[in-house]
Design a protein around this motif. Structure first.
Motif, PDB file in Angstrom:
ATOM      1  N   LEU A  68      -7.146   4.123  -0.273  1.00 19.26           N
ATOM      2  CA  LEU A  68      -7.214   4.800  -1.563  1.00 19.26           C
ATOM      3  C   LEU A  68      -7.964   3.912  -2.544  1.00 19.26           C
ATOM      4  CD1 LEU A  68      -3.662   6.352  -2.090  1.00 19.26           C
ATOM      5  CD2 LEU A  68      -5.795   7.551  -1.573  1.00 19.26           C
ATOM      6  N   ASP A  83      -6.147   0.453  -1.810  1.00 19.27           N
ATOM      7  CA  ASP A  83      -4.827   0.512  -1.173  1.00 19.27           C
ATOM      8  C   ASP A  83      -5.065   0.851   0.303  1.00 19.27           C
ATOM      9  OD1 ASP A  83      -3.988   0.264  -3.750  1.00 19.27           O
ATOM     10  OD2 ASP A  83      -3.200   2.306  -3.928  1.00 19.27           O
ATOM     11  N   GLN A  99      -9.439   8.966  -1.798  1.00 14.67           N
ATOM     12  CA  GLN A  99      -9.421   8.406  -0.447  1.00 14.67           C
ATOM     13  C   GLN A  99     -10.841   8.194   0.051  1.00 14.67           C
ATOM     14  OE1 GLN A  99      -6.622  10.096   2.538  1.00 14.67           O
ATOM     15  NE2 GLN A  99      -8.388  10.222   3.890  1.00 14.67           N
ATOM     16  N   GLU A 122       2.348   1.876  -3.238  1.00 12.53           N
ATOM     17  CA  GLU A 122       3.188   2.843  -2.552  1.00 12.53           C
ATOM     18  C   GLU A 122       2.328   3.749  -1.686  1.00 12.53           C
ATOM     19  OE1 GLU A 122       6.475   3.233  -2.426  1.00 12.53           O
ATOM     20  OE2 GLU A 122       6.801   1.460  -3.692  1.00 12.53           O
ATOM     21  N   ARG A 123       2.687   3.866  -0.432  1.00 14.26           N
ATOM     22  CA  ARG A 123       1.970   4.766   0.469  1.00 14.26           C
ATOM     23  C   ARG A 123       2.253   6.203   0.036  1.00 14.26           C
ATOM     24  NH1 ARG A 123       0.253   3.769   5.816  1.00 14.26           N
ATOM     25  NH2 ARG A 123       0.071   5.609   7.166  1.00 14.26           N
ATOM     26  N   PRO A 124       1.224   7.063  -0.067  1.00 13.12           N
ATOM     27  CA  PRO A 124       1.435   8.447  -0.510  1.00 13.12           C
ATOM     28  C   PRO A 124       2.445   9.173   0.377  1.00 13.12           C
ATOM     29  CG  PRO A 124      -0.897   7.919  -0.459  1.00 13.12           C
ATOM     30  CD  PRO A 124      -0.194   6.774   0.191  1.00 13.12           C
ATOM     31  N   PHE A 154       1.682  11.099   3.886  1.00  7.10           N
ATOM     32  CA  PHE A 154       0.416  10.684   4.483  1.00  7.10           C
ATOM     33  C   PHE A 154       0.594  10.421   5.968  1.00  7.10           C
ATOM     34  CE2 PHE A 154      -2.501   7.350   5.924  1.00  7.10           C
ATOM     35  CZ  PHE A 154      -3.727   7.926   5.612  1.00  7.10           C
TER      36      PHE A 154
END
Length: 306
Positions: free
Chosen positions: A178, A162, A183, A202-204, A207
């Motif tokens: 990711l 990701d 990470q 989905e972006r954490p 972040f």
């Protein structure tokens, strides 16, 4: 943003006026106006001979609420990027033209105040690698990427990642992503291939790319600073040493009329290589391992060139 600012400056616009001002087609202008309305911006069309598009109730926005000073600061940042990126230059020109008259002069001046020349002396400007563009597209579109990556031992491995962001550090690109192991940071020049998939991610939450990179840099610098040597040198040359070694060279006080420095690197040889060019103008106090490497390098040079 440019369309919105243009409406704010003029009150009412037609799709044809937007197209002419921003150098796009009428169809594109109409789609942009409709997109603003769909996105919830208080924009509506008024049919008829003298119709057009306008903000409901005379609603106004100055670059999303920015003050004149903030708008100027924004263009100070965007201007230098536009000097090396044609697409950014075109976008900047459109934004400036769409600004209210009271903002336009200072914004234009700010945009033209700084030029960045990324090429070193004797070199040509390097184009952004196509692979970086592809990965950047994946970051923006939130698409998973199938990477084939070459490790330090030149072995290749494939993984699905990701992509969270890209970092350009001293003309070396890194991808933060990711993986199934958490990470990871990938050096882009070691990426053999990168295939965008149709699978999204989905972006954490929370972040922050700049914060993540700062943590990575801190870990790397700590790893690179495994050994410390104490060095004495004339004060007038300290700035040169610090300029070359950066955070791997710190002033640690005075020793008589000379400055005491702490120089760090992973191994004695690497410290010796940094210091050998200074010859007898410096003195290494400790550790003995660095002194021994300097002596060895000196003998090698003497044997070859005596």
């Amino acid at each position: 943003m440019a369309v919105l600012l243009l409406m704010q400056a003029r009150g009412r616009v037609t799709a044809a006026e937007v197209a002419e001002e921003l150098e796009i087609s009428v169809a594109t202008a109409r789609r942009d106006l409709e997109a603003l309305s769909t996105a919830g911006i208080p924009v509506y069309p008024q049919p008829g001979r003298n119709g057009g598009w306008q903000l409901i109730g005379g609603a106004r926005t100055d670059l999303s609420g920015l003050s004149a000073t903030e708008a100027q600061a924004l263009f100070l940042l965007v201007g230098p990027a536009a000097s090396i990126a044609p697409d950014a230059k075109a976008a900047l020109r459109k934004l400036v033209r769409a600004l209210p008259d009271t903002f336009r002069e200072h914004a234009q001046a700010a945009a033209e105040a700084v030029v960045i020349d990324p090429a070193r002396w004797g070199e040509h400007v390097k184009e952004r690698p196509e692979l970086v563009r592809r990965l950047q597209d994946a970051v923006v579109r939130r698409r998973k990427v199938r990477l084939v990556y070459q490790g330090r031992g030149r072995e290749e491995s494939e993984r699905l990642v990701d992509p969270l962001g890209l970092v350009d550090k001293d003309d070396i690109w890194y991808l933060i992503a990711l993986t199934d192991k958490g990470q990871r940071t990938f050096r882009v020049e070691r990426v053999v291939s990168a295939e965008l998939t149709e699978e999204s991610f989905e972006r954490p939450a929370g972040f922050d790319l700049s914060v993540a990179w700062e943590e990575i840099v801190d870990r790397m610098e700590e790893r690179r600073s495994g050994l410390t040597a104490t060095v004495l040198m004339d004060e007038r040359f300290v700035w040169v040493m610090q300029d070359r070694l950066g955070r791997n060279c710190e002033v640690d006080g005075m020793d008589g009329d000379r400055v005491r420095l702490k120089v760090t690197a992973p191994t004695p040889l690497m410290i010796a290589q940094h210091l050998a060019g200074w010859g007898g103008s410096i003195e290494v106090i400790d550790p003995p391992s660095v002194q021994a490497e300097l002596a060895r390098l000196g003998r090698e040079l003497a044997d070859r060139y005596s």
